[in-house]
Design an enzyme around this catalytic site. Structure first.
Site, short mmCIF file in Angstrom:
data_model
loop_
_atom_site.label_atom_id
_atom_site.label_comp_id
_atom_site.label_asym_id
_atom_site.label_seq_id
_atom_site.Cartn_x
_atom_site.Cartn_y
_atom_site.Cartn_z
N GLY A 1 0.83 -1.20 0.00
CA GLY A 1 0.00 0.00 0.00
C GLY A 1 0.86 1.25 0.00
O GLY A 1 0.43 2.33 0.42
N SER B 1 0.06 5.16 -1.78
CA SER B 1 -0.95 6.16 -1.41
C SER B 1 -1.04 6.31 0.10
O SER B 1 -0.64 5.41 0.86
CB SER B 1 -2.31 5.71 -1.97
OG SER B 1 -3.36 6.55 -1.55
N GLY B 2 -1.58 7.43 0.52
CA GLY B 2 -1.97 7.65 1.92
C GLY B 2 -0.87 7.36 2.94
O GLY B 2 0.26 7.82 2.82
N ASP C 1 -2.09 -0.72 -8.60
CA ASP C 1 -2.07 0.20 -9.74
C ASP C 1 -0.64 0.65 -10.07
O ASP C 1 0.01 1.35 -9.28
CB ASP C 1 -2.94 1.41 -9.38
CG ASP C 1 -3.10 2.39 -10.52
OD1 ASP C 1 -2.08 2.76 -11.16
OD2 ASP C 1 -4.24 2.80 -10.77
N LYS D 1 0.13 4.54 -10.20
CA LYS D 1 0.27 5.18 -8.88
C LYS D 1 1.60 4.78 -8.23
O LYS D 1 2.25 5.58 -7.56
CB LYS D 1 -0.89 4.75 -7.95
CG LYS D 1 -2.17 5.55 -8.15
CD LYS D 1 -3.11 5.44 -6.93
CE LYS D 1 -3.72 4.07 -6.79
NZ LYS D 1 -4.51 3.83 -5.58
N SER E 1 -3.44 -1.49 11.79
CA SER E 1 -4.81 -1.79 12.18
C SER E 1 -5.58 -0.47 12.09
O SER E 1 -5.52 0.21 11.05
CB SER E 1 -4.84 -2.40 13.59
OG SER E 1 -6.15 -2.62 14.03
N TYR F 1 -15.35 -3.79 8.34
CA TYR F 1 -13.98 -3.26 8.42
C TYR F 1 -13.35 -3.54 9.79
O TYR F 1 -12.22 -4.05 9.88
CB TYR F 1 -14.04 -1.76 8.14
CG TYR F 1 -12.73 -1.02 8.24
CD1 TYR F 1 -11.73 -1.22 7.30
CD2 TYR F 1 -12.52 -0.08 9.26
CE1 TYR F 1 -10.53 -0.51 7.39
CE2 TYR F 1 -11.34 0.63 9.35
CZ TYR F 1 -10.35 0.41 8.41
OH TYR F 1 -9.18 1.11 8.50
N LYS G 1 -9.85 -5.46 11.20
CA LYS G 1 -8.80 -4.73 11.92
C LYS G 1 -8.56 -5.30 13.32
O LYS G 1 -7.45 -5.27 13.83
CB LYS G 1 -9.14 -3.23 11.98
CG LYS G 1 -9.11 -2.56 10.60
CD LYS G 1 -7.71 -2.67 9.99
CE LYS G 1 -7.58 -1.94 8.67
NZ LYS G 1 -6.22 -2.03 8.11
N1 LIG Z 1 -7.35 6.75 6.35
C1 LIG Z 1 -7.81 6.43 7.55
O1 LIG Z 1 -8.64 7.15 8.14
C2 LIG Z 1 -7.32 5.17 8.23
C3 LIG Z 1 -7.55 5.06 9.62
C4 LIG Z 1 -7.11 3.90 10.24
C5 LIG Z 1 -6.46 2.90 9.55
N2 LIG Z 1 -6.25 3.05 8.21
C6 LIG Z 1 -5.57 1.96 7.52
O2 LIG Z 1 -4.38 2.44 6.96
C7 LIG Z 1 -4.03 1.68 5.80
C8 LIG Z 1 -3.75 2.61 4.65
O3 LIG Z 1 -4.94 3.33 4.36
P1 LIG Z 1 -4.92 4.74 3.62
O4 LIG Z 1 -5.89 5.59 4.31
O5 LIG Z 1 -3.51 5.16 3.43
O6 LIG Z 1 -5.58 4.29 2.23
P2 LIG Z 1 -5.27 4.69 0.71
O7 LIG Z 1 -4.75 6.06 0.61
O8 LIG Z 1 -6.52 4.32 -0.01
O9 LIG Z 1 -4.11 3.67 0.32
C9 LIG Z 1 -4.35 2.31 0.26
C10 LIG Z 1 -3.17 1.65 -0.39
O10 LIG Z 1 -3.40 0.23 -0.41
C11 LIG Z 1 -3.30 -0.24 -1.76
N3 LIG Z 1 -4.21 -1.36 -1.89
C12 LIG Z 1 -5.55 -1.40 -1.69
N4 LIG Z 1 -6.03 -2.62 -1.94
C13 LIG Z 1 -4.97 -3.38 -2.30
C14 LIG Z 1 -4.82 -4.72 -2.68
N5 LIG Z 1 -5.85 -5.57 -2.76
N6 LIG Z 1 -3.57 -5.18 -2.99
C15 LIG Z 1 -2.51 -4.35 -2.94
N7 LIG Z 1 -2.60 -3.07 -2.58
C16 LIG Z 1 -3.81 -2.59 -2.27
C17 LIG Z 1 -3.67 0.97 -2.62
O11 LIG Z 1 -3.16 0.90 -3.95
P3 LIG Z 1 -3.98 0.21 -5.15
O12 LIG Z 1 -5.42 0.65 -5.00
O13 LIG Z 1 -3.31 0.67 -6.38
O14 LIG Z 1 -3.83 -1.26 -4.95
C18 LIG Z 1 -2.97 2.06 -1.84
O15 LIG Z 1 -1.59 2.06 -2.13
C19 LIG Z 1 -5.22 0.74 5.55
O16 LIG Z 1 -4.92 -0.53 6.06
C20 LIG Z 1 -6.34 1.39 6.35
O17 LIG Z 1 -7.30 0.45 6.75
C21 LIG Z 1 -6.66 4.16 7.54
#
Ligand SMILES: NC(=O)c1ccc[n+]([C@@H]2O[C@H](COP(=O)([O-])OP(=O)(O)OC[C@H]3O[C@@H](n4cnc5c(N)ncnc54)[C@H](OP(=O)(O)O)[C@@H]3O)[C@@H](O)[C@H]2O)c1
Length: 286
Positions: free
Chosen positions: A27, A30-31, A53, A56, A155, A169, A173
């Site tokens: 991952g 992104s993010g 992707d 990206k 998580s 979700y 987690k």
């Molecule tokens: N944002 C929040 O509020 C938040 C809060 C708590 C925890 N988190 C956790 O933090 C982590 C990162 O989230 P984020 O907010 O940074 O999300 P994000 O910006 O949507 O990034 C998600 C990343 O995971 C990759 N990804 C998604 N599905 C995938 C798959 N099946 N195989 C390989 N890569 C995959 C995406 O790239 P592709 O789509 O190109 O595969 C992207 O690089 C996640 O585990 C999320 O649950 C987020």
């Protein structure tokens, strides 16, 4: 303007040296994953990014390369065991054994329980749970034989307390926490650090995506709390690796929730329930 070498930057920024270390981030395009990759790169690490992707990934890689860090990418779906294991094998053949693994690849899909198909529950487990498990399985044998390494899974604050709208979700987690907390006990004799990060709402494409359709109740619970930045979570992750933290938090409320969860959970749930009642009134639910 002179470009500062990684070692100079490390000296300037408190001696946190990851130079020569190979950090694999799922991952990482992104993010939170991308922010963590950039943060590790700023301390001299060599990065490998995995996501689906390709475009990206390439954009993320060029941002990392601008920090003078070595970077490689592999396109793979983390829920596909063979694909992600092959990706990690290719990346470690190229850049050396994995010293630090951060599993940040993840998805979310909030909704009312009665409207969520079982498929959604399975998808969350496939990506968020098994997509965490497979990369760990891929790097553990080498870390065990080298008696070194660090693994950080992402998580969520929703992996510490149940939240309206996150039945699918949150389950995945909570599962990540169970896996990592048990794994830690098995890996401690090998000197391998196992940490779990619990980000609160974080300003990333994922949060922007779910905000478009999540239940009013879920939005009320998040309330006026401003999401933290991905950079803040990334700094907590890098610091957590350096200090070999079991628990990695980026805000005081989640830190408190982790430490005093059993005590404050009833209060928190009462507050959530009040917000749910308010949302139900607003949307005229019976
Ligand atoms: N944002 C929040 O509020 C938040 C809060 C708590 C925890 N988190 C956790 O933090 C982590 C990162 O989230 P984020 O907010 O940074 O999300 P994000 O910006 O949507 O990034 C998600 C990343 O995971 C990759 N990804 C998604 N599905 C995938 C798959 N099946 N195989 C390989 N890569 C995959 C995406 O790239 P592709 O789509 O190109 O595969 C992207 O690089 C996640 O585990 C999320 O649950 C987020």
């Amino acid at each position: 303007m002179a470009v500062r070498a990684p070692a100079d930057r490390v000296r300037q920024r408190g001696g946190m040296d990851f130079s020569g270390k190979h950090v694999v981030v799922t991952g990482g395009s992104s993010g939170i994953g991308l922010a963590a990759a950039l943060e590790f790169a700023s301390f001299g690490a060599s990065l490998s990014l995995i996501a689906r992707d390709r475009q990206k990934l390439d954009t993320a890689a060029s941002r990392i390369a601008r920090l003078n860090s070595r970077v490689a990418v592999a396109a793979a779906d983390v829920s596909d065991e063979q694909a992600v294991c092959a990706a990690i094998a290719g990346l470690t053949a190229q850049s050396g054994p994995c010293d630090v693994l951060v599993t940040s690849a993840g998805i979310t899909y909030p909704g009312y329980f009665e409207q969520l198909d079982a498929k959604v529950f399975r998808q969350m487990m496939d990506v968020d749970y098994f997509g965490t498990l497979y990369p760990i399985q891929a790097v553990i044998p080498s870390m065990m034989s080298r008696r070194a390494g660090s693994i950080v899974a992402i998580s969520s604050a929703a992996g510490l307390v149940g939240v309206f709208g996150y039945t699918a979700y949150a389950a995945s987690k909570f599962a990540v926490r169970g896996l990592l907390d048990s794994l830690r006990q098995e890996m401690t004799p090998y000197g391998i650090h196992v940490g779990v990060a619990y980000p609160p709402d974080t300003d990333t494409p994922m949060l922007r995506y779910e905000n478009e359709f999540k239940p009013l109740e879920t939005r009320k619970i998040a309330g006026a709390i401003r999401p933290v930045s991905a950079e803040r979570v990334a700094k907590a992750i890098v610091n957590g690796v350096r200090r070999r933290r079991r628990v990695i938090t980026a805000d005081p409320l989640t830190a408190l929730l982790y430490r005093a969860g059993g005590l404050i959970e009833p209060l928190l749930t009462a507050d959530f329930n009040r917000k749910v009642r308010q949302a139900r009134r607003e949307r005229g639910a019976g």
